[in-house]
Scaffold this motif. Sequence first.
Motif, PDB file in Angstrom:
ATOM      1  N   UNK A 302      -0.104   0.907   6.695  1.00 45.12           N
ATOM      2  CA  UNK A 302      -1.019   0.592   5.596  1.00 45.12           C
ATOM      3  C   UNK A 302      -0.300   0.401   4.261  1.00 45.12           C
ATOM      4  N   UNK A 303       0.947   0.821   4.182  1.00 42.68           N
ATOM      5  CA  UNK A 303       1.659   0.765   2.900  1.00 42.68           C
ATOM      6  C   UNK A 303       2.195  -0.635   2.621  1.00 42.68           C
ATOM      7  N   UNK A 304       2.355  -0.932   1.349  1.00 42.86           N
ATOM      8  CA  UNK A 304       2.881  -2.217   0.892  1.00 42.86           C
ATOM      9  C   UNK A 304       4.354  -2.059   0.524  1.00 42.86           C
ATOM     10  N   UNK A 305       5.059  -3.167   0.271  1.00 40.33           N
ATOM     11  CA  UNK A 305       6.457  -3.051  -0.152  1.00 40.33           C
ATOM     12  C   UNK A 305       6.618  -2.142  -1.367  1.00 40.33           C
ATOM     13  N   UNK A 306       7.618  -1.270  -1.297  1.00 40.45           N
ATOM     14  CA  UNK A 306       7.911  -0.295  -2.360  1.00 40.45           C
ATOM     15  C   UNK A 306       6.790   0.722  -2.552  1.00 40.45           C
ATOM     16  N   UNK A 307       5.999   0.939  -1.511  1.00 37.19           N
ATOM     17  CA  UNK A 307       4.900   1.893  -1.617  1.00 37.19           C
ATOM     18  C   UNK A 307       5.126   3.057  -0.648  1.00 37.19           C
ATOM     19  N   UNK A 308       4.911   4.272  -1.151  1.00 35.85           N
ATOM     20  CA  UNK A 308       5.047   5.497  -0.352  1.00 35.85           C
ATOM     21  C   UNK A 308       3.657   6.114  -0.238  1.00 35.85           C
ATOM     22  N   UNK A 309       3.105   6.143   0.964  1.00 35.48           N
ATOM     23  CA  UNK A 309       1.740   6.607   1.199  1.00 35.48           C
ATOM     24  C   UNK A 309       1.750   8.014   1.790  1.00 35.48           C
ATOM     25  N   UNK A 310       0.913   8.897   1.220  1.00 33.74           N
ATOM     26  CA  UNK A 310       0.745  10.249   1.741  1.00 33.74           C
ATOM     27  C   UNK A 310      -0.750  10.558   1.861  1.00 33.74           C
ATOM     28  N   UNK A 311      -1.069  11.654   2.542  1.00 29.59           N
ATOM     29  CA  UNK A 311      -2.461  12.068   2.708  1.00 29.59           C
ATOM     30  C   UNK A 311      -2.940  12.846   1.483  1.00 29.59           C
ATOM     31  N   UNK A 312      -4.243  13.043   1.411  1.00 29.10           N
ATOM     32  CA  UNK A 312      -4.811  13.829   0.311  1.00 29.10           C
ATOM     33  C   UNK A 312      -4.324  15.274   0.375  1.00 29.10           C
ATOM     34  N   UNK A 313      -4.199  15.797   1.583  1.00 30.42           N
ATOM     35  CA  UNK A 313      -3.706  17.164   1.751  1.00 30.42           C
ATOM     36  C   UNK A 313      -2.283  17.294   1.200  1.00 30.42           C
ATOM     37  N   UNK A 314      -1.428  16.325   1.515  1.00 32.04           N
ATOM     38  CA  UNK A 314      -0.058  16.352   0.989  1.00 32.04           C
ATOM     39  C   UNK A 314      -0.053  16.196  -0.527  1.00 32.04           C
ATOM     40  N   UNK A 315      -0.955  15.360  -1.034  1.00 33.46           N
ATOM     41  CA  UNK A 315      -1.040  15.156  -2.493  1.00 33.46           C
ATOM     42  C   UNK A 315      -1.285  16.472  -3.214  1.00 33.46           C
ATOM     43  N   UNK A 316      -2.216  17.277  -2.701  1.00 32.60           N
ATOM     44  CA  UNK A 316      -2.526  18.555  -3.356  1.00 32.60           C
ATOM     45  C   UNK A 316      -1.339  19.528  -3.298  1.00 32.60           C
ATOM     46  N   UNK A 317      -0.480  19.362  -2.313  1.00 32.65           N
ATOM     47  CA  UNK A 317       0.700  20.227  -2.221  1.00 32.65           C
ATOM     48  C   UNK A 317       1.779  19.854  -3.231  1.00 32.65           C
TER      49      UNK A 317
END
Length: 346
Positions: A302-317
């Motif tokens: 789902x990520x685009x070039x130069x994009x780092x995708x994480x989950x909402x759970x990881x975001x809160x961490x």
Amino acid sequence: MAKILVVDDEADLETLIKQKFRKEIRAQEYEFFFAENGKIALEKLQNQPDMDIVMSDINMPEMDGLTLLSKINEMSPLIKSVIVSAYGDMENIRTAMNRGAFDFITKPIDFKDLTLTMQKTLKHAQHLRETLQAIKENNILKMYVDESVLNFMGNREYESKLMANETIDGTVAFIDICGFTAISETAPPDTVVRMINTFFDAMVQEIMNQEGYIDKFIGDAIMAVFRGEYHLDRALDAALAVCTKINNLPPLEGAENFKPQVSIGIKSGEMVCGNIGSASLKRLDYTVIGDTVNTAARFQDASKPNQIIISEECYHQVKESFKCEKVGSISLKNKANPVTIYQVLE
């Protein structure tokens, strides 16, 4: 003891090197070899195939440093090269990097900078040798992991550890080279292999710097795993460093119009770790599987070039340590509800 070959037609450089590194030479930390041109250097490398690094000038009689670089790569890709030259223009730097130089130092030599560069290069060379040794050992086990070989090894404790499976907590990162499939269909095979190996090598350096390990190479993508303390933070640091490193790579010879970028998916959580594969084929990979791994792979898709995708759970961490931005919700295979995702900016 690190073995270093210095290739330069300046006669006084040998004396200067020996003077500047006399303590390290006495302590048997470094062993220096010297050659006045590329032709003699190749002869010395044939006699000393376990050389760690080569530091070479560019302009030399009989064989110049750039030609020597190409020959070294053909002879042994494990030997890392550093160009030490008064020719510090961008054309020479790009040519040297395209031919496999690990770093570039300009004359007159700043010996403090030279020392740091040598240490960095030696560390990288050691990592490569350790990785190669691990791959060799792992490939042997993949081919021959059965009762007879384990008995031959004569260590039942080793056998039990080798075949043990466990649930671990860690972080998985999938890193894909964007657009590489298209260029691989048009570029010559040698160019394709050289390009992807250059990209992978740059990415692996940053992953290893954060104590991650390469689980596998999948086509033009890497699956990396991070375990231990702050595994998610280290995975994100590695991902950001990979993006920067890939974006700053000079154009490669034969593919000057291709600008590499990466898309990255990262997920943290529990994973099953064990020997996965075919017992009949005697091919087993010690790898991780589970929902965490699958989700990280979907995030990368789902990520685009130069994009780092994480989950909402990881975001809160990590939101207090990393600047992130909400992307939205996406639907994932085998997930009943949409999943909220964030991108890591810095």
